[in-house]
Scaffold this active site. Structure first.
Site, mmCIF file in Angstrom:
data_model
loop_
_atom_site.group_PDB
_atom_site.id
_atom_site.type_symbol
_atom_site.label_atom_id
_atom_site.label_comp_id
_atom_site.label_asym_id
_atom_site.label_seq_id
_atom_site.Cartn_x
_atom_site.Cartn_y
_atom_site.Cartn_z
ATOM 1 N N CYS A 114 0.985 -1.389 0.243
ATOM 2 C CA CYS A 114 -0.538 0.245 -0.037
ATOM 3 C C CYS A 114 1.134 1.493 -0.053
ATOM 4 C CB CYS A 114 -1.168 0.194 1.079
ATOM 5 S SG CYS A 114 -2.125 -1.034 1.328
ATOM 6 N N HIS A 247 -2.671 7.820 2.110
ATOM 7 C CA HIS A 247 -2.908 6.442 1.746
ATOM 8 C C HIS A 247 -4.517 6.089 2.090
ATOM 9 C CE1 HIS A 247 -3.434 1.924 0.915
ATOM 10 N NE2 HIS A 247 -3.606 1.862 2.107
ATOM 11 N N ASN A 277 -9.696 0.460 -0.632
ATOM 12 C CA ASN A 277 -8.755 0.469 -0.229
ATOM 13 C C ASN A 277 -7.862 0.044 -1.176
ATOM 14 O OD1 ASN A 277 -5.598 -0.094 0.098
ATOM 15 N ND2 ASN A 277 -5.920 -0.641 2.049
#
Ligand code: UT7
Length: 321
Positions: A114, A247, A277
């Site tokens: 990520c 993020h 996500n």
């Protein structure tokens, strides 16, 4: 040249949308639980025909169009992905071919899950500043839903597919001010996909495993810390941040990070409700969203920060325009 500068952005989300209500038809979950715990309302899911490079291709074409460059002007491609098309070659090499680029320039992947986009941006920025490239395509592209066990309600509600891209160009004016990268491999057990190909079979689980609480606590701490590190390095303070672009893991992590940094909610770019996500794609998708909404004005300070499995995390400060 002293700096690299963002001159174009692009994004792509697959057409298929899966809402929280859709998930609750086959899973013991509900829209209210998912929304209040994560801020997520829906996620996009790639079609079986779409590889990660196909998502990256559309995002890259849009970024090139917004930069006013032709594909052949690109002399460096860095793709951040943890869900590559195949074991090898790199998704960046596949993307280079799909873009029709045949100029012999470098293309490679960066794998930091990520936080991958920050690692890719830092790499491309330093390569440009050192004179190795002039026009870089920096891409975050993922098909994370392929790594999900759709019967595990603790993980499968959290992720989506997508790609974001930006064009980074050598410049005398900033640009990327600095990037700060960190990793802590001993935390690798709290979030992973442990599977590997061995002897023609998949060995260990091919699905996401996560200790959600541990990830949450770690994420909030390091997102704020790395942003503060970047600010201090440049003699800046959190009050100087015009836009926080974190993020997009979950809205509670973003809210807690913004609060720790004393950045008001109206200065935080949030796309997690509609996209979930998307791992390495989340920051370039958020940048593309902010750019197309007209949020960012020339000279404004953007703080990008991400964390993910590894653990790996980091922050970049960017002057827009
Ligand atoms: O890039 C990093 C990616 N990872 C993340 O962003 C995740 C970070 N972690 C989190 O955001 C949170 O830990 C979660 C959203 C994953 C979980 O929230 P939580 O408040 O920590 O819930 P929990 O794991 O403590 O679970 C509470 C309850 C449990 O039920 P019991 O044992 O109390 O009966 C879970 O089984 O909620 C249950 N639960 C669910 N219920 C409905 C877990 N997932 C779901 C679900 N729907 N999807």
């Amino acid at each position: 040249m002293k700096y690299s500068r963002i001159i174009g952005t692009g994004g792509y989300l697959p057409e298929k949308v899966v809402t929280n209500d859709d998930l609750s038809k086959t899973l013991d979950t509900n829209d209210e639980w998912i929304r209040t715990r994560t801020g997520i309302r829906q996620r996009h899911v790639a079609s079986p025909e779409q590889d990660t490079s196909d998502l990256a291709l559309i995002a890259s074409q849009r970024a090139l169009a917004s930069a006013g460059l032709a594909a052949d002007d690109i002399d460096l491609i860095v793709v951040a992905t943890t869900t590559p098309d195949m074991v090898f070659p790199s998704t960046a090499c596949v993307l280079q071919d799909k873009l029709g680029i045949n100029n012999g320039s470098a293309a490679f992947d960066v794998q930091a899950v990520c936080s991958g986009f920050i690692f890719a941006l830092a790499t491309a920025d330093r390569m440009i500043v050192s004179g190795m490239a002039k026009n870089a395509l920096v891409v975050g592209a993922e098909t994370m839903t392929r790594t999900l066990d759709w019967t595990d309600r603790g993980t499968c509600v959290l992720f989506g597919d997508g790609a974001g891209a930006l064009v980074l160009q050598a410049s005398e004016t900033p640009g990327v001010l600095s990037s700060h990268l960190h990793s802590e491999g001993r935390q690798r057990h709290i979030l992973n996909v442990p599977g590997q190909i061995r002897d023609g079979k998949i060995y260990r689980s091919p699905f996401v495993y996560m200790d959600g609480g541990a990830v949450f606590r770690f994420a909030v701490r390091v997102l704020a810390e790395s942003t503060e590190e970047a600010l201090a390095h440049n003699g800046l303070q959190s009050a100087d941040i015009d836009w926080l672009v974190p993020h997009q893991a979950n809205s509670r992590i973003m809210d807690a990070t913004a609060k720790k940094l004393s950045v008001p909610p109206e200065k935080v770019i949030s796309t997690v409700a509609g996209q979930a996500n998307t791992s390495a794609a989340s920051i370039p998708l958020a940048l593309d969203y902010g750019a197309r909404q007209g949020c960012f004005k020339p000279g404004q300070l953007l703080a990008l920060t991400a964390v993910g499995s590894g653990f790996a995390w980091g922050a970049s400060l960017v002057r827009w325009g």
